[in-house]
Enzyme design. Structure first.
Site, PDB file in Angstrom:
ATOM      1  N   CYS A 134       2.491   2.929   8.661  1.00 10.50           N
ATOM      2  CA  CYS A 134       3.067   3.748   7.580  1.00 10.50           C
ATOM      3  C   CYS A 134       3.714   2.883   6.485  1.00 10.50           C
ATOM      4  O   CYS A 134       3.891   3.351   5.360  1.00 10.50           O
ATOM      5  CB  CYS A 134       4.074   4.733   8.141  1.00 10.50           C
ATOM      6  N   HIS A 163       8.203   6.969   1.841  1.00 12.89           N
ATOM      7  CA  HIS A 163       7.077   7.323   2.713  1.00 12.89           C
ATOM      8  C   HIS A 163       7.321   8.738   3.232  1.00 12.89           C
ATOM      9  O   HIS A 163       8.431   9.097   3.607  1.00 12.89           O
ATOM     10  CB  HIS A 163       6.989   6.331   3.873  1.00 12.89           C
ATOM     11  N   ASN A 172       2.001  13.619   6.916  1.00 12.74           N
ATOM     12  CA  ASN A 172       2.197  12.166   6.910  1.00 12.74           C
ATOM     13  C   ASN A 172       0.824  11.504   6.791  1.00 12.74           C
ATOM     14  O   ASN A 172       0.032  11.549   7.727  1.00 12.74           O
ATOM     15  CB  ASN A 172       2.905  11.753   8.203  1.00 12.74           C
TER      16      ASN A 172
END
Ligand code: ACO
Length: 323
Positions: free
Chosen positions: A113, A250, A280
């Site tokens: 990520c 993020h 996500n």
């Protein structure tokens, strides 16, 4: 001195948007649980046969168009992904070829990520040292391919997509009022491997594997790690949360985003949130969010933009830049 200035931005989402309601038909979950715990309402899922390279290519073309450049103008492509088309060659090389770029270099970056923050930081280093003048930085993922669709604790959280930036060298006096990347801060700590990982790989199991996560443990560490690297960015520049125009984190979970913004004293109206629409998307989430906020007119030239990410490894990092 030389500074890396963002001159183009683009993104791409697969056509299919999957709502929380569609999960209710497959597993023991509810729209209410997913929204309350994560803020996610839908995510995009790549079509059968649609790959990370396809998403990356589309985002790359959009970013290059917005910068007004062609592949001939690029020196380097850095592509952040944890879901490459193949174990090798790098997906970046495939994208390089598709874009008709037969010079320079391309490579993948793997920090899950945090991948886009690691990739943009790497591009910044190439530009500052004079090794490249114009770089395409891409974050592209098809996490839908590594999800265990029976595991309700993970499969509702992720989505597919891609985003890209064009970064160019510009002369600078080195002050914080000028455009470009002001400071970058990367961290990792492999002792947390078991909290978020994929249970397969070429060298360990000879399989691709599925994403496994101790969500509570990830959550427990996230806000502290994020504030750590953002504090470092403030210390390096003498800037503070009051100076930030846009916080583009993020997009993992709305509670993590809100918790980080609150701890740092960043006003809610300065936070760019897309996790509700995208889920996500790992390394793609920051450039996707940037593109949304650029297109809707929030992010303007000269704005101070703060990026951060935290993910598997653990890895985490921040970038403070003037758009
Ligand atoms: N639907 C319904 N119930 C569920 C679901 C679901 N999809 N998933 C889990 N539950 C249940 C659990 O089984 C548990 O039930 P139990 O009490 O009977 O055992 C209950 O809900 C509570 O589960 P918790 O794991 O305690 O829920 P929590 O509030 O921690 O939320 C979540 C889980 C959303 C994963 C949260 O921990 C989280 O967001 N963690 C951060 C992880 C993350 O975002 N990772 C992304 C990658 S890393 C990164 O990008 C930062």
């Amino acid at each position: 001195m030389i500074r890396s200035v963002i001159t183009g931005c683009g993104s791409y989402l697969p056509a299919k948007a999957m709502s929380n309601a569609e999960f209710e038909e497959r597993i023991d979950t509810s729209d209410e649980w997913i929204v309350q715990r994560t803020g996610i309402r839908q995510r995009h899922i790549a079509a059968e046969g649609e790959t990370t390279a396809d998403l990356a290519e589309n985002a790359a073309r959009a970013a290059m168009k917005s910068a007004g450049i062609s592949a001939a103008d690029l020196d380097l492509i850095v592509l952040a992904t944890s879901t490459p088309n193949n174990t090798f060659p790098a997906t970046a090389v495939e994208v390089q070829h598709r874009l008709g770029m037969d010079h320079g270099a391309a490579f993948d970056m793997q920090a899950v990520c945090s991948g886009f923050v690691f990739a943009l930081t790497t591009a910044d280093q190439f530009i500052r040292t004079g090794q490249a003048k114009r770089i395409l930085v891409i974050g592209a993922e098809t996490f839908s391919r590594i999800l265990d669709w029976e595991d309700r604790t993970t499969c509702v959280l992720f989505g597919d997509g891609a985003g890209a930036l064009v970064v160019e060298a510009a002369d600078s006096e080195g002050n914080v009022e000028e455009r470009g990347i002001l400071t970058t801060h990367l961290r990792s700590d492999g002792s947390h491997k078991e909290k978020l990982y994929v249970d397969g790989g070429p060298s360990s199991t000879r399989t691709v594997g599925y994403l496994r996560m101790e969500g509570k443990e990830v959550f427990r560490h996230a806000v502290g790690m994020i504030t750590d690297v953002i504090t470092a960015a403030y210390e390096a520049t003498g800037l503070s949360s009051d100076d930030i125009d846009w916080f583009v984190p993020h997009q993992a979970n709305k509670r993590i985003i809100d918790g980080s913004a609150k701890k740092l004293g960043i006003a809610p109206e300065k936070v760019v949130t897309t996790v509700d629409m995208h889920g996500n998307t790992s390394a793609a989430s920051i450039p996707l969010a940037l593109d949304v906020a650029v297109k809707d007119g929030r992010i303007q030239k000269g704005d101070l933009v703060l990026l951060e990410a935290m993910g598997g490894g653990f890895t985490w990092g921040s970038i403070l830049l003037r758009w």
